[in-house]
Design an enzyme around this catalytic site. Sequence first.
Site, PDB file in Angstrom:
ATOM      1  N   CYS A  46       0.842  -1.194   0.000  1.00  0.00           N
ATOM      2  CA  CYS A  46       0.000   0.000   0.000  1.00  0.00           C
ATOM      3  C   CYS A  46       0.882   1.251   0.000  1.00  0.00           C
ATOM      4  CB  CYS A  46      -0.871   0.025   1.240  1.00  0.00           C
ATOM      5  SG  CYS A  46      -1.872  -1.451   1.452  1.00  0.00           S
ATOM      6  N   ARG A 105       4.281   0.719  -6.639  1.00  0.00           N
ATOM      7  CA  ARG A 105       4.226  -0.252  -5.545  1.00  0.00           C
ATOM      8  C   ARG A 105       3.190  -1.339  -5.825  1.00  0.00           C
ATOM      9  NH1 ARG A 105       6.104   2.889  -0.605  1.00  0.00           N
ATOM     10  NH2 ARG A 105       4.953   1.481   0.725  1.00  0.00           N
ATOM     11  N   TRP A 136      -3.159  -2.429  -1.519  1.00  0.00           N
ATOM     12  CA  TRP A 136      -2.910  -3.810  -1.942  1.00  0.00           C
ATOM     13  C   TRP A 136      -3.569  -4.664  -0.866  1.00  0.00           C
ATOM     14  CZ3 TRP A 136      -1.079  -7.030  -5.641  1.00  0.00           C
ATOM     15  CH2 TRP A 136      -0.715  -8.316  -5.269  1.00  0.00           C
ATOM     16  N   ASN A 149      -1.227   1.891   6.162  1.00  0.00           N
ATOM     17  CA  ASN A 149      -0.417   0.793   5.624  1.00  0.00           C
ATOM     18  C   ASN A 149      -0.057  -0.123   6.780  1.00  0.00           C
ATOM     19  OD1 ASN A 149      -0.402   2.157   3.253  1.00  0.00           O
ATOM     20  ND2 ASN A 149       1.790   2.581   3.218  1.00  0.00           N
ATOM     21  N   GLY A 150      -0.027  -1.422   6.536  1.00  0.00           N
ATOM     22  CA  GLY A 150       0.363  -2.361   7.584  1.00  0.00           C
ATOM     23  C   GLY A 150      -0.795  -3.262   7.961  1.00  0.00           C
ATOM     24  N   GLU A 208      16.011 -23.725  -5.405  1.00  0.00           N
ATOM     25  CA  GLU A 208      15.491 -22.366  -5.614  1.00  0.00           C
ATOM     26  C   GLU A 208      16.624 -21.405  -6.006  1.00  0.00           C
ATOM     27  OE1 GLU A 208      12.860 -20.903  -6.126  1.00  0.00           O
ATOM     28  OE2 GLU A 208      13.303 -18.807  -5.687  1.00  0.00           O
ATOM     29  N   LYS A 266      16.855 -19.257  -9.453  1.00  0.00           N
ATOM     30  CA  LYS A 266      16.994 -17.796  -9.501  1.00  0.00           C
ATOM     31  C   LYS A 266      18.139 -17.399 -10.410  1.00  0.00           C
ATOM     32  CE  LYS A 266      14.227 -17.007  -8.266  1.00  0.00           C
ATOM     33  NZ  LYS A 266      12.858 -17.219  -7.848  1.00  0.00           N
ATOM     34  N   GLU A 294      17.367 -18.210 -14.228  1.00  0.00           N
ATOM     35  CA  GLU A 294      16.337 -17.427 -14.922  1.00  0.00           C
ATOM     36  C   GLU A 294      16.745 -15.989 -15.188  1.00  0.00           C
ATOM     37  OE1 GLU A 294      13.363 -16.896 -11.106  1.00  0.00           O
ATOM     38  OE2 GLU A 294      12.491 -16.645 -13.064  1.00  0.00           O
ATOM     39  N   HIS A 344      26.923 -39.510  -7.438  1.00  0.00           N
ATOM     40  CA  HIS A 344      26.182 -40.503  -8.233  1.00  0.00           C
ATOM     41  C   HIS A 344      25.979 -40.033  -9.678  1.00  0.00           C
ATOM     42  CE1 HIS A 344      25.526 -42.959  -4.718  1.00  0.00           C
ATOM     43  NE2 HIS A 344      25.136 -41.875  -4.053  1.00  0.00           N
ATOM     44  N   LYS A 372       5.594 -13.155 -15.562  1.00  0.00           N
ATOM     45  CA  LYS A 372       5.362 -13.178 -14.112  1.00  0.00           C
ATOM     46  C   LYS A 372       4.248 -14.146 -13.765  1.00  0.00           C
ATOM     47  CE  LYS A 372       5.950 -11.837  -9.879  1.00  0.00           C
ATOM     48  NZ  LYS A 372       7.113 -12.445  -9.207  1.00  0.00           N
TER      49      LYS A 372
HETATM   50  O1  M6R Z   1       2.309 -17.346  -9.181  1.00  0.00           O
HETATM   51  P1  M6R Z   1       2.876 -18.716  -8.922  1.00  0.00           P
HETATM   52  O2  M6R Z   1       3.546 -18.833  -7.598  1.00  0.00           O
HETATM   53  O3  M6R Z   1       1.857 -19.789  -9.107  1.00  0.00           O
HETATM   54  O4  M6R Z   1       3.975 -18.913 -10.041  1.00  0.00           O
HETATM   55  C1  M6R Z   1       4.608 -20.153 -10.213  1.00  0.00           C
HETATM   56  C2  M6R Z   1       5.895 -19.995 -11.009  1.00  0.00           C
HETATM   57  O5  M6R Z   1       5.600 -19.558 -12.310  1.00  0.00           O
HETATM   58  C3  M6R Z   1       6.838 -18.987 -10.335  1.00  0.00           C
HETATM   59  O6  M6R Z   1       7.084 -19.358  -9.004  1.00  0.00           O
HETATM   60  C4  M6R Z   1       8.173 -18.893 -11.083  1.00  0.00           C
HETATM   61  O7  M6R Z   1       8.854 -20.102 -11.006  1.00  0.00           O
HETATM   62  C5  M6R Z   1       8.996 -17.768 -10.480  1.00  0.00           C
HETATM   63  N1  M6R Z   1       8.547 -16.500 -10.956  1.00  0.00           N
HETATM   64  C6  M6R Z   1      10.455 -17.930 -10.730  1.00  0.00           C
HETATM   65  O8  M6R Z   1      11.184 -16.939 -10.069  1.00  0.00           O
END
Ligand code: M6R
Length: 598
Positions: free
Chosen positions: A2, A27, A70, A96-97, A474, A478, A481, A497, A593
């Site tokens: 927010c 934001r 938000w 906000n909060g 993860e 990151k 990508e 292995h 996204k």
């Molecule tokens: O909105 P979601 O969490 O369902 O999205 C799933 C994936 O598309 C998402 O987590 C994607 O792997 C990330 N943006 C990668 O950083």
Amino acid sequence: MCGIAGYIGGGDSTAIVEDGLSNLEYRGYDSAGVAFVGERLTVEKQTGTIDGIDIPTNNDISQGIGHTRWSTHGEPTDANAHPHTDCTSSVAVVHNGIISNYDDLKAELGGHVFESETDTEVVPHLIEEELTAGYDFVPAVRRATDQLKGSYAIAVTHADKAKLVVARQDSPLVVGHGEEGMYIGSDVTAFAEFTQRVSYLEDGDLAVIADDDVTVYNDGQQVSRPIRQVDWDTSAAEKAGHDHYMHKEIHEQPHALRQALSGRINDLEGTVDLDIDIEGTFGDCEFVEIIACGTSYHAGLCAKRFLESHTDLAVSVNIASEYEPAHPHRATDTVALAITQSGETADTLAALRDAKAVGMRTVAVTNTVGSTVTREVDESLFIRAGPEIGVAATKTFVSQVATLTLLAVAVGQHRGTLSAGEATDLLESVQALPSAVQSILDTEAEIRETAEDHADGEAFFFIGRQLGHPVALESALKLKEISYDHAEGFPSGELKHGPLALVTPNTPVIAFLTDATDPRETLHNAKEVESRGAPVIGLSTLADADTYCAETIDIPEIGVLEPMVANVAMQLFAYHVAKLKDRNIDKPRNLAKSVTVQ
Ligand code: M6R
């Protein structure tokens, strides 16, 4: 997140507040509103964008407040948008909060008429109570805010008063000192185009803002907050001074985590309250089938560890696009748990519908109030991370894991499978996360140097055990990508292995060496790669990690969630490798996204 903008003075108040809200659009928001004081108090608010708001044009207006919302409590609706008012329509509040004790306060405010589902709406009614009891505006606001628990940045305007009152606790609020008036903002962006003379409020501050000065109180005493000249590049304003949204969102993690935890932990009793029906959902089930994609899938792998360690449930984690109900004949004993930041991922929604079709109970863990997933499940649990604009999920991952940790505690306690000691360990670890994450953010310069040293690697391998394994996956996701480098995560013991064949002096190996993840075992695996010439970067709580690690990044000791802190170091590592390569960090090639196609 927010946003708040406000103004009092001789300038064009309505235009200034409207501009302030536009400056805060970066934001992210789902609804917006304004309150102006002229001959009377005028409030306009609605879902959707600022453009749709009917901004008053009368020229008697000398003060106003505005808000971009938000949603965290209550759907994005016109009624839930801020500002909120009291029963007499004299007091308007933006916030906000999260006010964590709003339920209790609302119960005490019998006789008041509430028009929204928000936590915020208790505030104008509390102020109204104090005004009715005979207190003047400023003491009435102070007495009202004294009753609030949780986090807040609040701005209050009154139909008959030539002043704004603002208050801050765990949510930022800044005051701008202009030639023709005073400004308020949730960050400098709100008013930087008008003035760059700024004072920053601190936790516990209550400030009375007239058109030419501000008086700040803390704990009943008048205090002074210095005015600073900020050098604010308004063209960078939408990212709040960060070069990329991803960088901004990495740095928002301590705040996002505090929001995820706010009001959900009862420290005295060592219990968790999550606003979902734990008994009806998890009381008599036997299986949990987690459904998710990408980063959310990795959060699901973390959740499986917590749920299986602390409950008697059998948990599977399913990549949504591969999902088939595992126990269709036991569907009524099964909960399908969809984890999705956006709440709109097509693969996850399709899998969830398959689970529903065979009769499973359904729960969504999501960031997005009002998203499709929330309309299709029995229960929604919100992670409260605020909007995430960078394609790479960062703050939503830690917020997902923090929220799922609380879920495991709540379910374990309800089923009687979690001891008091285990609950304390988990809750202490999750509550230590925000500060521990901040301490890693504070070492960004060193992590950037590590990224510079290794950015030319041919490939990057991440290894970890237990919770270190999903975090290794993860971290690799990151890096790949946003840098487009080849990166893989492995359970440490699996290297020998097969993947060990890939290891060369030009393939950095990043090892998660935190306390609760068998770090000594992983250190042995680090030795295997070190002896083949690969540089090892250790993310470590061990004092002697440098025996086999070319470099170590010290991770603060916070118990079981230490890998989540290490993950933040790897977010920064990925960010700086990608930045050195001049990648399109916020919108990496080929990615979106929200993936709304199967
Ligand atoms: O909105 P979601 O969490 O369902 O999205 C799933 C994936 O598309 C998402 O987590 C994607 O792997 C990330 N943006 C990668 O950083």
